[in-house]
Write an enzyme that holds these catalytic residues in place. Structure first.
Site, PDB file in Angstrom:
ATOM      1  CG  ASP A  42      -2.084  -0.913   1.134  1.00  0.00           C
ATOM      2  OD1 ASP A  42      -2.410  -1.332   0.016  1.00  0.00           O
ATOM      3  OD2 ASP A  42      -2.681  -1.222   2.186  1.00  0.00           O
ATOM      4  CE  LYS A  64      -7.223   0.343  -1.553  1.00  0.00           C
ATOM      5  NZ  LYS A  64      -8.471  -0.387  -1.296  1.00  0.00           N
ATOM      6  CG  MET A 178      -7.893   7.646   5.913  1.00  0.00           C
ATOM      7  SD  MET A 178      -8.537   6.389   4.773  1.00  0.00           S
ATOM      8  CE  MET A 178      -9.336   5.276   5.942  1.00  0.00           C
TER       9      MET A 178
END
Length: 260
Positions: A42, A64, A178
């Site tokens: 990742d 991502k 996030m």
């Protein structure tokens, strides 16, 4: 046991890469990386962790980031399956812990549907690493009776669909992954649901890496606290009385020995 014997040909390991610092990898994770023939990783996997991948091992970036997906999850599932069916020893490196917002269930279901064996190697999730850097206890006795981890990642243009009344409960610590882009909405929603505007917050950026930043303030100022943080820098929000900086005496926090 030879290193490559840890992974059978055609087998997949979902490996937690931790928050970024290679010293925070588990010993098992490091051994599995050394045993792999192909590694899918990742964007949040730290460069020091990637440096542990042996020369000659195939590396595939499937990184991502919010709003900028280089690979759709369905494509990642298919890549893992194809590598396993080709008889390779496969490691899927995921930032933090694979089972904490890592979408590991989707990959496991896809592999299981084709009879592919898989395993999980847990990792240190960012909330734990951030608390360590900030010298905070996420479940401080008498202050925080619980810990709730949520993600603020949602579809573009749609409001966050979270149970704000539950999340606003006092006496608990809230970790929001996030959450930078939604900081203003998070602050307003929690306050509207009853959380004290003076509730301490800690904004943790690039946790465990050399350029880590810890920004402290209060819930009402959360939108302001994140203004200088770029989209490129992974950010975690910790909210609750337990993350206040006043619980540990300054001389102890600084590593100064206290004489009896």
């Amino acid at each position: 046991m030879q290193p490559n014997e840890l992974i059978a040909p055609g087998e997949v390991w979902l490996v937690g890469a931790g928050p970024g610092d290679p010293d925070l990898l588990t010993r098992k994770a490091e051994k599995l990386i050394a045993a792999a023939e192909i590694v899918f990783y990742d964007a949040l996997v730290g460069p020091g962790v990637l440096d542990l991948i042996p020369q000659g091992v195939e590396r595939v970036s499937v990184g991502k980031r919010s709003g900028r997906h280089s690979k759709a999850q369905e494509s990642i599932n298919d890549l893992l399956l194809a590598a396993a069916k080709a008889g390779k020893r496969v490691v899927r490196l995921k930032g933090g812990d694979p089972s904490v917002f890592g979408r590991s269930a989707e990959e496991m279901e896809h592999l299981a549907a084709d009879g592919i064996r898989f395993h999980i190697c847990p990792g240190i999730t960012t909330a734990s690493a951030a608390a360590a850097s900030g010298q905070a206890s996420l479940t401080l006795r008498g202050v925080a009776r619980g810990l709730t981890l949520v993600t603020a990642h949602w579809k573009a243009g749609e409001p966050l669909k979270l149970d704000w009344a539950s999340l606003a409960s006092a006496g608990s610590t809230l970790g929001i992954y996030m959450g930078r882009a939604a900081a203003g909405e998070i602050s307003r929603s929690l306050i509207a649901a009853g959380r004290d505007p003076e509730t301490p917050v800690m904004v943790a950026v690039n946790v465990s890496l050399p350029h880590e930043r810890l920004i402290r303030g209060k819930l009402s100022a959360l939108a302001f606290l994140v203004q200088t943080i770029s989209d490129e820098h992974p950010t975690l929000l910790l909210i609750g009385e337990a993350v206040a900086s006043t619980h540990v005496p300054a001389d102890i926090a600084a590593g100064v020995a206290v004489k009896a």
